[in-house]
Design an enzyme around this catalytic site. Sequence first.
Site, PDB file in Angstrom:
ATOM      1  CB  SER A  61      -0.917   0.005   1.222  1.00 18.04           C
ATOM      2  OG  SER A  61      -0.127   0.015   2.382  1.00 18.04           O
ATOM      3  N   GLY A  62       0.296   2.321  -0.512  1.00 11.21           N
ATOM      4  CA  GLY A  62       1.021   3.584  -0.546  1.00 11.21           C
ATOM      5  C   GLY A  62       0.165   4.676   0.047  1.00 11.21           C
ATOM      6  N   GLY A  63       0.553   5.914  -0.191  1.00 12.33           N
ATOM      7  CA  GLY A  63      -0.142   7.044   0.402  1.00 12.33           C
ATOM      8  C   GLY A  63      -1.613   7.088   0.031  1.00 12.33           C
ATOM      9  CB  VAL A  67      -0.611  -2.243  -5.226  1.00 17.62           C
ATOM     10  CG1 VAL A  67      -0.240  -3.017  -6.484  1.00 17.62           C
ATOM     11  CG2 VAL A  67      -0.505  -0.740  -5.485  1.00 17.62           C
ATOM     12  CG  ASP A 182       6.576  10.667  -5.548  1.00 23.85           C
ATOM     13  OD1 ASP A 182       7.596  11.024  -4.914  1.00 23.85           O
ATOM     14  OD2 ASP A 182       5.676   9.972  -5.043  1.00 23.85           O
TER      15      ASP A 182
HETATM   16  N1  LIG Z   1       2.431  -2.353 -11.568  1.00 21.72           N
HETATM   17  C1  LIG Z   1       2.960  -2.899 -10.462  1.00 21.72           C
HETATM   18  N2  LIG Z   1       3.547  -4.112 -10.508  1.00 21.72           N
HETATM   19  C2  LIG Z   1       4.087  -4.668  -9.394  1.00 21.72           C
HETATM   20  N3  LIG Z   1       4.110  -4.074  -8.178  1.00 21.72           N
HETATM   21  C3  LIG Z   1       3.558  -2.865  -8.071  1.00 21.72           C
HETATM   22  C4  LIG Z   1       2.964  -2.207  -9.195  1.00 21.72           C
HETATM   23  N4  LIG Z   1       2.531  -0.981  -8.807  1.00 21.72           N
HETATM   24  C5  LIG Z   1       2.846  -0.879  -7.502  1.00 21.72           C
HETATM   25  N5  LIG Z   1       3.456  -1.999  -7.055  1.00 21.72           N
HETATM   26  C6  LIG Z   1       3.926  -2.242  -5.668  1.00 21.72           C
HETATM   27  O1  LIG Z   1       2.833  -2.028  -4.777  1.00 21.72           O
HETATM   28  C7  LIG Z   1       3.262  -1.380  -3.592  1.00 21.72           C
HETATM   29  C8  LIG Z   1       2.428  -0.119  -3.348  1.00 21.72           C
HETATM   30  O2  LIG Z   1       2.635   0.777  -4.430  1.00 21.72           O
HETATM   31  P1  LIG Z   1       2.103   2.284  -4.443  1.00 21.72           P
HETATM   32  O3  LIG Z   1       2.494   2.879  -5.723  1.00 21.72           O
HETATM   33  O4  LIG Z   1       0.675   2.316  -4.057  1.00 21.72           O
HETATM   34  O5  LIG Z   1       2.790   2.899  -3.204  1.00 21.72           O
HETATM   35  P2  LIG Z   1       4.252   3.462  -2.909  1.00 21.72           P
HETATM   36  O6  LIG Z   1       4.929   3.896  -4.174  1.00 21.72           O
HETATM   37  O7  LIG Z   1       4.962   2.431  -2.069  1.00 21.72           O
HETATM   38  O8  LIG Z   1       3.906   4.690  -1.984  1.00 21.72           O
HETATM   39  P3  LIG Z   1       3.383   6.167  -2.340  1.00 21.72           P
HETATM   40  O9  LIG Z   1       2.272   6.052  -3.357  1.00 21.72           O
HETATM   41  O10 LIG Z   1       2.907   6.655  -1.026  1.00 21.72           O
HETATM   42  O11 LIG Z   1       4.575   6.890  -2.872  1.00 21.72           O
HETATM   43  C9  LIG Z   1       4.762  -1.107  -3.766  1.00 21.72           C
HETATM   44  O12 LIG Z   1       5.487  -2.140  -3.112  1.00 21.72           O
HETATM   45  C10 LIG Z   1       4.977  -1.206  -5.255  1.00 21.72           C
HETATM   46  O13 LIG Z   1       6.289  -1.663  -5.551  1.00 21.72           O
END
Ligand SMILES: Nc1ncnc2c1ncn2[C@@H]1O[C@H](COP(=O)(O)OP(=O)(O)OP(=O)(O)O)[C@@H](O)[C@H]1O
Length: 326
Positions: A61-63, A67, A182
Amino acid sequence: MPSPIPSSRLLPKGLFPSAVVGACSSPLARTQHGSSLQVPPRSCTSVIHWKQLRSVEPVGSGGFGFVYRAEYLGSTVALKKVKRCSKNTLASRQSFWAELNVAHLHHQNIVRVIAATTSAPGDSDADSSIGTILMEFVGNRNLQQVIYGTAEPLEGARCVRYAADIARGLRFLHSHGVVHLDIKPANVLLSGEDVCKIADFGCSVKLDRARETCADHPHVSLVCGTYTHRAPELLKGEAVSPKADIFSFGITLWQLLTREPPYAGDRQRVLYAIVAQELRPSLRDSAVFGCARGQRLRALLAACWSADGRRRPSASELLELLQRLP
Ligand SMILES: Nc1ncnc2c1ncn2[C@@H]1O[C@H](COP(=O)(O)OP(=O)(O)OP(=O)(O)O)[C@@H](O)[C@H]1O
């Protein structure tokens, strides 16, 4: 004041150039109505066939969301649910719509968006989610995890190859007027073939091509991005340009090369020092910068994080510099 972001009910079915789901020749799955489906090879669509999603597992999960990894019409996909952030609904909406800045773009170093929609079945609490984005599943690791979470060697040539992948992705994005805003190791995913792909476009903006800058994006300076990687002109609330990504790239490359955190100490003090005292990660302490290649990388990093964006290389120039390293 009306929100600049379209409401979910206004998302038109034909939002994307060609909604090709259902129109492909080799059937990989069948709908209730018997029509053939497969993941569209190129165009992003506004239709997600929810019943075709299988083996859904959380990835992280992110901000702004969660996912998941899933199987969809014969392919492994990543499903991103953008949650409605109770403290800042506008920011989460903006994050969802910003992800679609790359919905029509395809490049080997950019995560491909397959489909996006604002509606989801069974979302009884309609307020919990802003929308869902279906993307190619790139792999199980991002650069943040590789740099700080493993002991595997990151030798110079590998760092430069990763850096070139990111620079290629940026060159492509910038040529389409998209600034990511970002760039950081957590937003660079590694594929099974060890290729870097830029992900997470929730902070991105589309520039006015005529002006090549974007002065009027209030959300840019408030919520989005990561302060350690953010260009000083953005910290000061000045206009966005592609050079902001070059600054963030510089910090990211430094992390790849040194495996250290870029700054230590209090966030406010660091922010102030980045802007007012040109604080940057150290180019002195690491052995990485001692050799001939290291000297060139030092110069390249210093150019990338120059306080004056005009003195930073473009993504194209960056790629050339990386390719010419000894
Ligand atoms: N297309 C994808 N394929 C595989 N893994 C993914 C994909 N998109 C995101 N992830 C993984 O899912 C997790 C959450 O991703 P997300 O982009 O929501 O958050 P983040 O980048 O960790 O945080 P923030 O959005 O707060 O900067 C992360 O570990 C990221 O590597």
